[in-house]
Design a protein around this motif. Structure first.
Motif, short mmCIF file in Angstrom:
data_model
loop_
_atom_site.label_atom_id
_atom_site.label_comp_id
_atom_site.label_asym_id
_atom_site.label_seq_id
_atom_site.Cartn_x
_atom_site.Cartn_y
_atom_site.Cartn_z
N ARG A 209 0.75 -1.16 0.21
CA ARG A 209 -0.64 -0.28 0.05
C ARG A 209 1.10 1.05 0.24
O ARG A 209 0.73 1.91 0.78
CB ARG A 209 -0.72 -0.63 0.93
CG ARG A 209 -2.12 -0.73 1.49
CD ARG A 209 -3.02 -1.23 -0.01
NE ARG A 209 -3.93 0.54 0.26
CZ ARG A 209 -4.34 0.52 1.03
NH1 ARG A 209 -6.04 -0.24 1.46
NH2 ARG A 209 -5.56 1.73 1.30
N PHE A 210 1.12 1.77 -1.32
CA PHE A 210 1.72 3.11 -1.24
C PHE A 210 0.90 3.98 -0.90
O PHE A 210 1.74 4.81 -0.64
CB PHE A 210 2.69 3.42 -2.41
CG PHE A 210 3.75 1.81 -3.20
CD1 PHE A 210 5.87 1.92 -2.79
CD2 PHE A 210 3.58 0.98 -3.66
CE1 PHE A 210 6.06 1.17 -2.31
CE2 PHE A 210 4.57 0.10 -4.16
CZ PHE A 210 5.63 -0.16 -3.38
N ASP A 211 0.37 4.15 -1.22
CA ASP A 211 -0.48 5.14 -0.89
C ASP A 211 -0.71 5.58 0.77
O ASP A 211 -0.80 6.67 0.97
CB ASP A 211 -1.95 5.10 -0.81
CG ASP A 211 -2.97 3.69 -0.27
OD1 ASP A 211 -2.25 2.17 -0.07
OD2 ASP A 211 -4.00 3.80 -0.04
N ILE A 212 -0.37 4.71 1.29
CA ILE A 212 -0.27 4.78 3.34
C ILE A 212 1.15 4.83 3.34
O ILE A 212 1.32 5.96 3.93
CB ILE A 212 -0.49 3.28 3.53
CG1 ILE A 212 -2.29 2.88 3.96
CG2 ILE A 212 -0.44 3.44 5.64
CD1 ILE A 212 -2.77 1.49 4.12
N LEU A 213 1.90 4.96 3.09
CA LEU A 213 3.35 4.58 2.94
C LEU A 213 3.34 6.29 2.16
O LEU A 213 3.99 7.28 3.22
CB LEU A 213 4.45 3.96 1.75
CG LEU A 213 5.69 4.22 2.18
CD1 LEU A 213 6.51 4.41 3.36
CD2 LEU A 213 6.93 3.82 0.61
N GLU A 214 3.16 6.49 1.72
CA GLU A 214 3.12 8.52 1.18
C GLU A 214 2.57 9.03 1.97
O GLU A 214 2.82 10.03 2.24
CB GLU A 214 2.24 8.43 -0.51
CG GLU A 214 3.51 7.77 -1.38
CD GLU A 214 2.83 7.96 -2.96
OE1 GLU A 214 0.88 7.77 -2.75
OE2 GLU A 214 3.29 7.32 -3.82
N GLU A 215 0.99 8.74 2.78
CA GLU A 215 0.21 9.29 3.23
C GLU A 215 1.61 9.34 4.97
O GLU A 215 1.26 10.61 5.57
CB GLU A 215 -0.89 9.05 3.84
CG GLU A 215 -1.54 10.18 4.24
CD GLU A 215 -2.06 10.92 4.18
OE1 GLU A 215 -2.41 11.87 5.06
OE2 GLU A 215 -1.74 11.66 2.89
N LEU B 101 5.44 12.75 8.19
CA LEU B 101 6.10 12.75 8.64
C LEU B 101 7.40 13.23 7.83
O LEU B 101 8.26 12.21 7.76
CB LEU B 101 6.49 11.05 9.44
CG LEU B 101 5.77 10.77 10.89
CD1 LEU B 101 5.65 9.51 10.56
CD2 LEU B 101 5.41 11.64 12.20
N PRO B 102 7.89 14.36 7.86
CA PRO B 102 8.86 14.31 6.52
C PRO B 102 10.53 14.14 7.65
O PRO B 102 9.94 14.36 8.34
CB PRO B 102 7.94 16.30 6.45
CG PRO B 102 7.96 16.67 7.61
CD PRO B 102 6.68 15.44 8.06
#
Length: 312
Positions: free
Chosen positions: A195-201, A206-207
């Motif tokens: 789930r790259f969408d979760i990773l991106e979010e 948390l930058p």
């Protein structure tokens, strides 16, 4: 160089778009194979011990083996990490006993309990310059004492990550985005998908903060086939495609855990050796190719997945 914690490793990995390999260790040959590969490719490395490894080899033996690797490879950044510390007491024991990084795994606990105990681990660890990893979400699968049924697995909720990191002070965060512990990660016909969408979010909330992936072995088919060829009875197993892991390593993921692939490579090598030399009984004869198999697997992961060659 002495053992290091993971702080500088992860800063460089985040900025450089690669991940550091965290390889589980259980004995001397595994430590040697991993560190020989990393030394030749000039790659930083995390050697991590689970509860099962500490029970099998003992805490003291594992620490001394890793310290020997530091002596043998003085220019190589090596961190010694506790994998899946189930309590504050276990984490404290490892900090007191020479580990430079610990994971507190409170993912099975209610959220507030996870926060409270993770904060307690951080307060103690940071006094000794030890970094702390924690986990939000639950991965399915089995690894040593960690066992989570498929219907109990939970993706990480991005809405929780900022609050968790702020309140605990942890140095890195393991998240659940579709990886799974063990060699048998998916049911027949089930397609692996991260789930790259979760990773991106999570990364957007948390930058600059290092993210960790557990359960990231790819279960390379040739080793499953080799085990079966030489007397094993392993069913087909599907792991995480390496191109997905490589993509994650270019994003916020700074640490990727690899255990099952090492076990498969080592076991396949030992089975092959005995099939070809049934009259041999000297452990040095079959453990040498086993060590070489570990080294080859780590070299492959560094170049194909992690992207950390030349980053030591």
């Amino acid at each position: 160089m002495s053992l290091v914690n993971t702080k500088e490793m992860f800063q460089k990995a985040y900025n450089g778009g690669y991940a550091v390999g965290a390889f589980n260790v259980n004995n001397m040959e595994i430590v040697q194979g991993i560190t020989e590969a990393c030394a030749e490719l000039k790659a930083p490395v995390i050697l991590q011990a689970s509860a099962g490894a500490r029970k099998y080899a003992s805490h003291t033996y594992l620490v001394k083996l890793v310290e020997a690797a530091v002596v043998e490879n003085p220019d190589l950044p090596i961190a010694l990490h506790l994998d899946h510390g189930a309590s504050y007491e276990i984490c404290k024991d490892c900090i007191d006993g020479g580990f430079t990084s610990v994971m507190f795994d409170g993912s099975s606990k209610p959220y507030e309990e996870n926060v409270e105990e993770a904060r307690k681990v951080v307060d103690y660890a940071h006094q000794y310059n030890v970094t702390v990893e924690a986990e939000l979400g639950r991965l399915a699968g089995i690894e040593d004492a960690v066992a989570v049924e498929d219907d109990k697995a939970q993706f990480t909720d991005p809405d929780q990550v900022q609050d968790f990191v702020k309140r605990t002070g942890v140095d890195s965060l393991a998240i659940a985005i579709g990886t799974s512990h063990g060699a048998y990660k998916f049911k027949p016909g089930q397609k692996p998908q991260l789930r790259f969408d979760i990773l991106e979010e999570v990364a957007s909330r948390l930058p600059g903060f290092p993210i960790v992936l557990h359960g990231a072995s790819s279960v390379i088919p040739e080793f499953v086939q080799m085990i079966n060829q030489y007397g094993g009875k392993m069913p087909d197993a599907i792991g995480i495609p390496e191109d997905m892991l490589r993509k994650a390593a270019t994003m916020a993921v700074c640490k990727i855990n690899i255990d099952s692939d090492l076990r498969l490579a080592m076991t396949a090598s030992v089975r092959k050796y005995f099939a070809e030399h049934p009259d041999h009984f000297d452990p040095r004869q079959y453990l040498k190719p086993a060590r070489d198999a570990i080294k080859g697997m780590v070299e492959h992961k560094i170049t194909a997945v992690l992207g950390c060659a030349g980053k030591a």
